[in-house]
Design an enzyme around this catalytic site. Structure first.
Site, mmCIF file in Angstrom:
data_model
loop_
_atom_site.group_PDB
_atom_site.id
_atom_site.type_symbol
_atom_site.label_atom_id
_atom_site.label_comp_id
_atom_site.label_asym_id
_atom_site.label_seq_id
_atom_site.Cartn_x
_atom_site.Cartn_y
_atom_site.Cartn_z
ATOM 1 N N HIS A 96 0.727 -1.120 -0.061
ATOM 2 C CA HIS A 96 0.062 -0.109 0.044
ATOM 3 C C HIS A 96 0.792 1.313 0.141
ATOM 4 C CE1 HIS A 96 -4.278 -1.649 1.274
ATOM 5 N NE2 HIS A 96 -3.496 -2.448 0.569
ATOM 6 N N HIS A 262 -1.623 -12.414 -2.564
ATOM 7 C CA HIS A 262 -2.702 -12.833 -1.682
ATOM 8 C C HIS A 262 -2.513 -14.537 -1.235
ATOM 9 C CE1 HIS A 262 -6.121 -10.339 -2.965
ATOM 10 N NE2 HIS A 262 -5.380 -9.515 -2.399
#
Length: 724
Positions: A96, A262
């Site tokens: 992020h 993920h």
């Protein structure tokens, strides 16, 4: 005397805490120059003499990496690690940090550590990353100035992967921290979190407003629950493709990053999200910089809430593995609701051994989950092909992901020459905009001889100055791309850009190439372009009675077509240039605001902008040779005439068309000059006029020339990181 328990406030109430505290709130349409004052050195506690590059050299990188790996499994009671491993949290923090980068203007990204400040520290998509940064504080405290927060974020992500069994492609330091919010970065026009008002056509993902990349205010990429929160993997795939393309990723890199990101960690949504407290920037002092305080159960561990989705994507989320594609492709998935009420996908009839264990409750297995973006990797035909190949070829997937992760986390660090540390990969990658090094030296006498020859090579001073400017103006301090080094103005796509006047440019480049071939010593075209502009400015100043030398530093290389990714460079095309008084088309934004944006990207200050515009006008460098703003009767001479005549009250200024004005002699009524908004703003804006008046003074013509030269050299050398 009456005993009052509450005294009168001794200061103006709200002056330093409320948002509307600027005197300029009275005049909302006034030109705001704050974007040019970002990162004022006065805000830096390390002082102007601090040299991060030198500090980083003192860093024991191996010791730091080892400390980070040990930290990953040192679970803290105040914020317990999932499965006893902080890897997923650290990877999300690094991701992020880097994921806000967008190619349109190079802003965002990991390069400044801006995740520590608003608005990013309080974005909905960054819930609980305040905890990740606080967990890292003991390590930052230990290594101090030798590692920036910005570098530490990315290195922590790398070490998280390596501690879970994945080999990363490499790591480079060199990201310097900022010390206050980048409040003037445009993140979207919405006035509420997760608002969505950035599409000209809501049904078309590519109509996403430039320069934005994320689909909604406060998101890094796309809505994990689906477009507008409605599950539709094929529709989400379009958003994913647009978003990742605007972050410089192709389809293969997109699938690799989605799957690789993920493969480890989990989503958190095991509690009631409505009970979360304020974000870090809105919370009160007792939270000490923490936000989203959670009163649900323990407030952490199995009660943690971040995205609202709940569950892991793979069978062993604390280890690098290949189960992401196994689960995604081999099971059918159905829509479910998380305990927090968020929409997610869960497998039908999954085998018990394929379920991951609960992150905090021993012995309990849970269903894995997929977001709508994950399902897009299965449902979209192109993404499906890539996913199937990755599933069949795990080693190939690992290689593509390693390179894509490196690109994601290093894309805005600039050329390889800025990379620091022993873990920098030896391979040079095309997205790093490589430039060959030169092996020649040029003496001062040889430079002077070259100047004389360039001024007599058949090109006008204006042609030499504008070519040097056009070559250098592409530089962006946001991601350190562009600039004169490499002479990519010779190559596609730059040689075809309208702003570079292709016919004129072709003439100049042909002449300089022929000039180069006749030299006894090989000098790069990049150096000749800059030197030609410098020589012309010296002569223009001399014609005005000022003898000055424009400093020149040789050493630029000439990039080849093979070193240049045309599609990647297309985003650097100037669509407007107030310095050359040019707009490719009319825009909804005022031309003076476009000038500020370009100025900030080039790393220039307001006074430097002022002096450069004034000088470029009198030198006659307008695009297409227009005369707008050429407030002088001796065009081609470097003088302060632009400012002298702009501030002279013998003239009036009359609008005659959109963005066009006549400068009229009050006595005769005749039109003396024409001007654009970019010209007249230096007389109408009170701050810019104060600079213009300084340069218009009778005693400041020489000061103007010296300041112009100083600003010119700054632009020409902006991408010369070897000089800094």
């Amino acid at each position: 005397m009456k005993n009052e328990k509450t005294g009168k406030c001794p200061v103006m109430h709200g002056a330093n805490t409320e948002t509307q505290n600027s005197v300029m709130e009275w005049w909302p349409n006034a030109l705001n120059l704050d974007i040019l004052n970002q990162h004022d050195t006065k805000t830096n506690p390390l002082g102007t003499n601090f040299n991060y590059k030198e500090e980083f050299k003192k860093l024991d990188l191996e010791a730091l990496k080892n400390d980070l790996k040990k930290f990953m499994t040192d679970s803290q009671d105040w914020w317990p690690a999932d499965w006893g491993h902080y890897g997923g949290l650290m990877i999300r923090m690094a991701w992020h940090s880097a994921g806000t980068y967008r190619i349109a203007d190079g802003r965002g990204g990991s390069n400044t550590g801006n995740q520590r400040f608003a608005p990013l520290n309080s974005w909905p998509d960054n819930v609980n990353l305040d905890k990740a940064r606080r967990l890292l504080w003991p390590i930052k405290k230990k290594y101090g100035n030798r590692i920036s927060w910005a570098d530490l974020f990315i290195l922590a992500g790398n070490m998280a992967y390596e501690s879970m069994g994945f080999k990363t492609f490499g790591f480079a330091g060199g990201r310097e921290d900022i010390w206050h919010p980048e409040k003037d970065i445009y993140w979207g026009a919405e006035k509420e979190w997760l608002g969505k008002n950035r599409y000209s056509n809501n049904a078309e993902s590519e109509s996403l407003e430039n320069p934005l990349a994320a689909v909604q205010m406060g998101l890094i990429y796309v809505n994990p629950e689906g477009v507008d929160g409605k599950q539709d993997p094929l529709k989400t795939a379009k958003d994913v493709r647009t978003t990742f393309k605007r972050m410089a990723m192709n389809d293969e890199e997109t699938v690799a990053l989605t799957a690789g990101g993920h493969t480890v960690g989990k989503a958190h949504g095991n509690s009631d999200p409505s009970r979360l407290g304020q974000s870090p920037e809105g919370a009160d002092v007792e939270t000490q910089g923490f936000g989203w305080m959670n009163p649900n159960g323990k407030g952490n561990a199995e009660d943690t809430i971040s995205s609202g989705l709940e569950g892991a994507w793979t069978t062993t989320p604390n280890k690098w593995n290949h189960t992401y594609f196994h689960l995604l492709l081999n099971y059918e998935w159905e829509s479910k609701k998380s305990p927090a009420g968020a929409s997610q996908w869960e497998p039908i009839n999954i085998k018990e051994e394929d379920k991951p264990f609960d992150a905090h409750v021993p012995g309990v297995r849970r269903n894995p989950i997929m977001t709508d973006a994950d399902m897009a990797m299965k449902m979209d035909p192109e993404y499906r092909k890539i996913s199937e190949r990755f599933y069949k070829e795990p080693e190939y997937f690992a290689e593509v992901f390693a390179r894509a992760w490196f690109k994601l986390t290093h894309r805005d660090l600039g050329p390889k020459s800025r990379y620091l540390g022993p873990d920098v990969p030896k391979e040079e990658l095309v997205w790093q905009d490589p430039i060959p090094t030169v092996d020649y030296s040029v003496s001062d006498s040889e430079i002077e001889e070259l100047k004389t020859k360039l001024l007599n090579c058949g090109l006008s001073r204006t042609e030499l100055i504008t070519t040097a400017w056009d070559s250098a103006r592409t530089f962006r301090c946001s991601d350190y791309r562009g600039g004169a080094n490499g002479a990519r103005i010779r190559l596609a796509p730059q040689k075809y850009w309208e702003g570079n006047e292709p016919k004129r440019l072709e003439k100049v480049l042909n002449t300089l190439t022929e000039f180069q071939s006749g030299l006894s010593k090989k000098i790069s075209i990049a150096d000749l372009i800059v030197l030609g502009g410098s020589a012309s400015i010296e002569q223009a100043a001399q014609d005005g009675g000022i003898k000055i030398k424009v400093p020149f530093s040789p050493g630029r290389g000439d990039a080849s077509h093979e070193m240049t990714d045309e599609e990647s460079f297309s985003v650097l095309e100037p669509k407007y240039d107030g310095y050359r008084n040019w707009l490719k088309q009319n825009y909804s934004v005022k031309s003076e605001e476009l000038l500020l944006d370009r100025t900030q990207l080039m790393g220039l200050t307001a006074p430097e902008m002022c002096v450069l515009v004034g000088g470029m006008r009198v030198l006659g460098t307008n695009h297409g040779g227009t005369k707008h703003g050429v407030f002088t009767d001796r065009e081609g001479v470097l003088s302060n005439d632009f400012f002298v005549n702009l501030t002279d009250m013998k003239y009036t200024w009359k609008p005659v068309a959109e963005d066009l004005y006549h400068v009229i002699d009050r006595k005769t009524g005749e039109t003396k000059w024409t001007a654009t908004r970019v010209d007249l703003v230096f007389g109408s804006n009170s701050i810019l006029r104060s600079y213009a008046e300084v340069y218009a003074q009778d005693d400041n013509n020489e000061m103007f020339v010296k300041d112009f030269v100083r600003a010119w050299v700054k632009v020409m050398n902006a991408d010369r990181f070897d000089l800094k």
